[in-house]
Design an enzyme around this catalytic site. Structure first.
Site, PDB file in Angstrom:
ATOM      1  CE1 TYR A 153     -27.226  -9.737 -59.205  1.00 56.38           C
ATOM      2  CE2 TYR A 153     -28.552  -7.745 -59.233  1.00 56.38           C
ATOM      3  CZ  TYR A 153     -27.610  -8.546 -58.630  1.00 56.38           C
ATOM      4  OH  TYR A 153     -27.059  -8.152 -57.438  1.00 56.38           O
ATOM      5  CG  ASN A 205     -27.513   3.150 -63.400  1.00 51.95           C
ATOM      6  OD1 ASN A 205     -28.676   3.493 -63.550  1.00 51.95           O
ATOM      7  ND2 ASN A 205     -27.180   2.045 -62.770  1.00 51.95           N
ATOM      8  CE  LYS A 242     -31.789   9.618 -53.867  1.00 47.73           C
ATOM      9  NZ  LYS A 242     -30.799  10.454 -53.107  1.00 47.73           N
ATOM     10  CG  ASP A 268     -32.281   6.733 -63.794  1.00 48.34           C
ATOM     11  OD1 ASP A 268     -32.061   6.188 -62.697  1.00 48.34           O
ATOM     12  OD2 ASP A 268     -31.705   6.382 -64.858  1.00 48.34           O
TER      13      ASP A 268
HETATM   14  P1  NAD Z   1     -22.292   6.264 -52.248  1.00 51.29           P
HETATM   15  O1  NAD Z   1     -23.002   5.121 -51.599  1.00 51.29           O
HETATM   16  O2  NAD Z   1     -20.992   6.035 -52.931  1.00 51.29           O
HETATM   17  O3  NAD Z   1     -22.038   7.421 -51.173  1.00 51.29           O
HETATM   18  C1  NAD Z   1     -22.973   7.809 -50.218  1.00 51.29           C
HETATM   19  C2  NAD Z   1     -22.247   8.647 -49.179  1.00 51.29           C
HETATM   20  O4  NAD Z   1     -23.210   9.100 -48.213  1.00 51.29           O
HETATM   21  C3  NAD Z   1     -21.172   7.889 -48.396  1.00 51.29           C
HETATM   22  O5  NAD Z   1     -19.996   8.660 -48.293  1.00 51.29           O
HETATM   23  C4  NAD Z   1     -21.801   7.672 -47.031  1.00 51.29           C
HETATM   24  O6  NAD Z   1     -20.847   7.589 -45.978  1.00 51.29           O
HETATM   25  C5  NAD Z   1     -22.675   8.903 -46.912  1.00 51.29           C
HETATM   26  N1  NAD Z   1     -23.792   8.717 -45.992  1.00 51.29           N
HETATM   27  C6  NAD Z   1     -24.700   7.691 -45.979  1.00 51.29           C
HETATM   28  N2  NAD Z   1     -25.581   7.872 -44.991  1.00 51.29           N
HETATM   29  C7  NAD Z   1     -25.244   9.036 -44.365  1.00 51.29           C
HETATM   30  C8  NAD Z   1     -25.782   9.752 -43.278  1.00 51.29           C
HETATM   31  N3  NAD Z   1     -26.856   9.291 -42.604  1.00 51.29           N
HETATM   32  N4  NAD Z   1     -25.200  10.910 -42.899  1.00 51.29           N
HETATM   33  C9  NAD Z   1     -24.097  11.378 -43.562  1.00 51.29           C
HETATM   34  N5  NAD Z   1     -23.536  10.731 -44.600  1.00 51.29           N
HETATM   35  C10 NAD Z   1     -24.109   9.578 -44.999  1.00 51.29           C
HETATM   36  O7  NAD Z   1     -23.368   6.908 -53.229  1.00 51.29           O
HETATM   37  P2  NAD Z   1     -23.221   7.618 -54.632  1.00 51.29           P
HETATM   38  O8  NAD Z   1     -23.286   6.597 -55.687  1.00 51.29           O
HETATM   39  O9  NAD Z   1     -22.094   8.569 -54.599  1.00 51.29           O
HETATM   40  O10 NAD Z   1     -24.609   8.429 -54.676  1.00 51.29           O
HETATM   41  C11 NAD Z   1     -24.686   9.749 -54.183  1.00 51.29           C
HETATM   42  C12 NAD Z   1     -26.088  10.287 -54.400  1.00 51.29           C
HETATM   43  O11 NAD Z   1     -26.414  10.240 -55.786  1.00 51.29           O
HETATM   44  C13 NAD Z   1     -27.171   9.486 -53.693  1.00 51.29           C
HETATM   45  O12 NAD Z   1     -28.128  10.381 -53.199  1.00 51.29           O
HETATM   46  C14 NAD Z   1     -27.751   8.617 -54.792  1.00 51.29           C
HETATM   47  O13 NAD Z   1     -29.105   8.292 -54.510  1.00 51.29           O
HETATM   48  C15 NAD Z   1     -27.623   9.528 -55.975  1.00 51.29           C
HETATM   49  N6  NAD Z   1     -27.505   8.879 -57.277  1.00 51.29           N
HETATM   50  C16 NAD Z   1     -26.564   7.915 -57.488  1.00 51.29           C
HETATM   51  C17 NAD Z   1     -26.426   7.356 -58.754  1.00 51.29           C
HETATM   52  C18 NAD Z   1     -25.359   6.337 -59.047  1.00 51.29           C
HETATM   53  O14 NAD Z   1     -25.331   5.787 -60.146  1.00 51.29           O
HETATM   54  N7  NAD Z   1     -24.444   6.048 -58.135  1.00 51.29           N
HETATM   55  C19 NAD Z   1     -27.272   7.768 -59.790  1.00 51.29           C
HETATM   56  C20 NAD Z   1     -28.226   8.757 -59.544  1.00 51.29           C
HETATM   57  C21 NAD Z   1     -28.321   9.311 -58.280  1.00 51.29           C
HETATM   58  P1  TYD Z   2     -26.639  -1.377 -59.900  1.00 56.06           P
HETATM   59  O1  TYD Z   2     -25.212  -0.965 -60.149  1.00 56.06           O
HETATM   60  O2  TYD Z   2     -26.972  -2.049 -58.616  1.00 56.06           O
HETATM   61  O3  TYD Z   2     -27.547  -0.091 -60.158  1.00 56.06           O
HETATM   62  P2  TYD Z   2     -29.168   0.058 -60.249  1.00 56.06           P
HETATM   63  O4  TYD Z   2     -29.806  -1.257 -60.043  1.00 56.06           O
HETATM   64  O5  TYD Z   2     -29.440   1.009 -59.154  1.00 56.06           O
HETATM   65  O6  TYD Z   2     -29.414   0.602 -61.626  1.00 56.06           O
HETATM   66  O7  TYD Z   2     -27.077  -2.355 -61.077  1.00 56.06           O
HETATM   67  C1  TYD Z   2     -27.071  -1.925 -62.419  1.00 56.06           C
HETATM   68  C2  TYD Z   2     -27.639  -3.034 -63.272  1.00 56.06           C
HETATM   69  O8  TYD Z   2     -26.797  -4.182 -63.184  1.00 56.06           O
HETATM   70  C3  TYD Z   2     -29.007  -3.490 -62.807  1.00 56.06           C
HETATM   71  O9  TYD Z   2     -29.801  -3.822 -63.957  1.00 56.06           O
HETATM   72  C4  TYD Z   2     -28.713  -4.747 -61.999  1.00 56.06           C
HETATM   73  C5  TYD Z   2     -27.507  -5.330 -62.700  1.00 56.06           C
HETATM   74  N1  TYD Z   2     -26.559  -6.082 -61.849  1.00 56.06           N
HETATM   75  C6  TYD Z   2     -26.102  -7.346 -62.253  1.00 56.06           C
HETATM   76  O10 TYD Z   2     -26.488  -7.881 -63.320  1.00 56.06           O
HETATM   77  N2  TYD Z   2     -25.212  -7.987 -61.443  1.00 56.06           N
HETATM   78  C7  TYD Z   2     -24.762  -7.459 -60.271  1.00 56.06           C
HETATM   79  O11 TYD Z   2     -23.955  -8.112 -59.570  1.00 56.06           O
HETATM   80  C8  TYD Z   2     -25.238  -6.161 -59.869  1.00 56.06           C
HETATM   81  C9  TYD Z   2     -24.759  -5.535 -58.595  1.00 56.06           C
HETATM   82  C10 TYD Z   2     -26.130  -5.525 -60.696  1.00 56.06           C
END
Ligand code: NAD
Ligand code: TYD
Length: 338
Positions: free
Chosen positions: A207, A179, A154, A127
């Site tokens: 933050y 998230n 992204k 998002d």
């Molecule tokens: P994460 O950081 O936990 O995992 C990322 C994975 O990608 C890791 O296992 C890492 O080793 C692998 N990786 C990184 N660079 C690489 C490369 N060059 N080649 C091969 N592997 C590689 O991330 P996540 O939170 O699981 O997010 C996964 C996907 O979902 C991402 O594309 C992220 O942008 C997207 N996303 C995440 C969230 C969230 O809240 N976590 C929300 C929306 C979208």
């Molecule tokens: P984060 O988990 O880094 O996700 P994103 O910024 O990609 O949404 O952070 C989620 C929210 O929490 C964001 O508003 C930033 C805030 N935040 C804190 O207040 N303290 C922290 O230590 C971190 C890592 C994030």
């Protein structure tokens, strides 16, 4: 969809997706392709380690030869790309690594998708590509206004995927998730970081004024939505994927402390993140037309996440005590108290 390459499958969402897919279907073979960056962890895949329909392949999505070798070896017909650098805070200090993996790496995977004629290339997006949304909700046709190096990278990946659909007929779908929270999230992201700090009676670094809003969804719901789009989504289409309910960071922190029976005095306001997006909010009507619906409220998702971290210290304790994490924490948080 028979042989699926799950890139980034050793990370948080990817590993949950792999576990779900192997549980749900007995006619698929899953290859996790991951370079095991600091956030990639084979512990996340322990529940499927002995499954004969699962294979781990260590590789970088930026390396064309490695990607093509894996594609050929396992006769891949579907790519689901989770691989990315994913943390906004890190993107502020190392934007180059984000452009490399999230844009260039996506291009390498799309080239492989084209070359091997896959049935589907699915891009996991966020998002955050819509930018801060102070009022209303983002729909899939909105203009992208990313504001951090992470979200800009992204957005670049999304644009490249759509370009490969238009220019070369690659069967592309994209989901833009909010998230995620749940098991196996690396504890530099806010929810697991707050949970493990609270368990250890350490401050929760909040933050700014803590009034920023995020749509925290359970990772299981996100993974079900991705599966829904893989099976029923239209090629060339984008689907938002979230609960549609936003919560402030301070409310989230208070709920975690309440669930763990810890005092609110653990909340430590610190200086804000530069360019901090105030609010993200998704309109998820489009994916609902496919029949998907979120199964967890925010409260249920937080509650089960807190329980998972409380029950699985073996998983996070070794990360938290490791040198990489301790150095990161010091760099990121030292001297920011307000
Ligand atoms: P994460 O950081 O936990 O995992 C990322 C994975 O990608 C890791 O296992 C890492 O080793 C692998 N990786 C990184 N660079 C690489 C490369 N060059 N080649 C091969 N592997 C590689 O991330 P996540 O939170 O699981 O997010 C996964 C996907 O979902 C991402 O594309 C992220 O942008 C997207 N996303 C995440 C969230 C969230 O809240 N976590 C929300 C929306 C979208
Ligand atoms: P984060 O988990 O880094 O996700 P994103 O910024 O990609 O949404 O952070 C989620 C929210 O929490 C964001 O508003 C930033 C805030 N935040 C804190 O207040 N303290 C922290 O230590 C971190 C890592 C994030």
């Amino acid at each position: 969809m028979k042989n699926i390459l799950v890139t980034g499958g050793a990370g948080f969402i990817g590993s949950n997706f792999v576990q779900l897919m192997l549980k749900k279907y007995d006619d698929i073979f899953v290859v996790v392709y991951d370079k095991l960056s600091y956030a990639g962890n084979l512990d996340n895949l322990l529940p499927v380690a002995d499954n004969p329909r699962y294979q781990f392949y260590k590789g970088d999505i930026c390396e064309s030869d490695e990607v093509n070798a894996a594609m050929g070896k396992y006769q891949i017909d579907t790519i689901v790309n989770f691989a990315a650098e994913t943390h906004v805070d890190r993107s502020l200090t190392d934007p180059g690594g984000f452009i490399q993996t999230d844009v260039y790496g996506t291009y390498i995977l799309l080239e492989a998708a084209k070359k091997h004629g896959v049935e589907r290339y699915h891009q996991i997006s966020t998002d955050e590509v819509y930018g801060a949304v102070l009022e209303g909700r983002s729909v899939e046709t909105d203009q992208l206004k990313p504001r951090s190096p992470y979200s800009a990278a992204k957005a670049g990946g999304d644009m490249m995927a759509l370009a490969y659909a238009t220019s070369f007929g690659v069967s592309v779908t994209i989901t833009r998730g909010s998230n995620n929270i749940g098991p196996y999230q690396y504890p530099e992201k806010v929810v697991p970081l707050f949970i493990i700090n609270a368990i250890d009676n350490q401050p929760l670094p909040l933050y700014g004024d803590g009034l920023q809003m995020r749509d925290y969804q359970h990772v299981f719901d996100h993974c079900e939505g991705i599966d829904m789009v893989l099976r029923h989504g239209q090629p060339g289409e984008i689907y938002n994927l979230g609960t549609g309910v936003e919560t402030t960071n301070i409310e989230m922190a208070r709920l975690i402390l309440k669930l763990l029976n810890k005092p609110e005095s653990l909340i430590q306001p610190i200086t804000d993140r530069p360019g901090h997006d105030r609010r993200y909010a998704l309109d998820c009507s489009k994916i609902k037309t496919l029949g998907w619906q979120s199964q967890h409220t925010f409260e249920q998702a937080i509650e089960s996440t807190v329980k998972w971290y409380a029950d699985n210290e073996w998983w996070w304790r070794k990360i938290k005590s490791g040198q990489h994490y301790r150095e990161y924490y010091q760099r990121q948080y030292a001297g920011r108290e307000r």
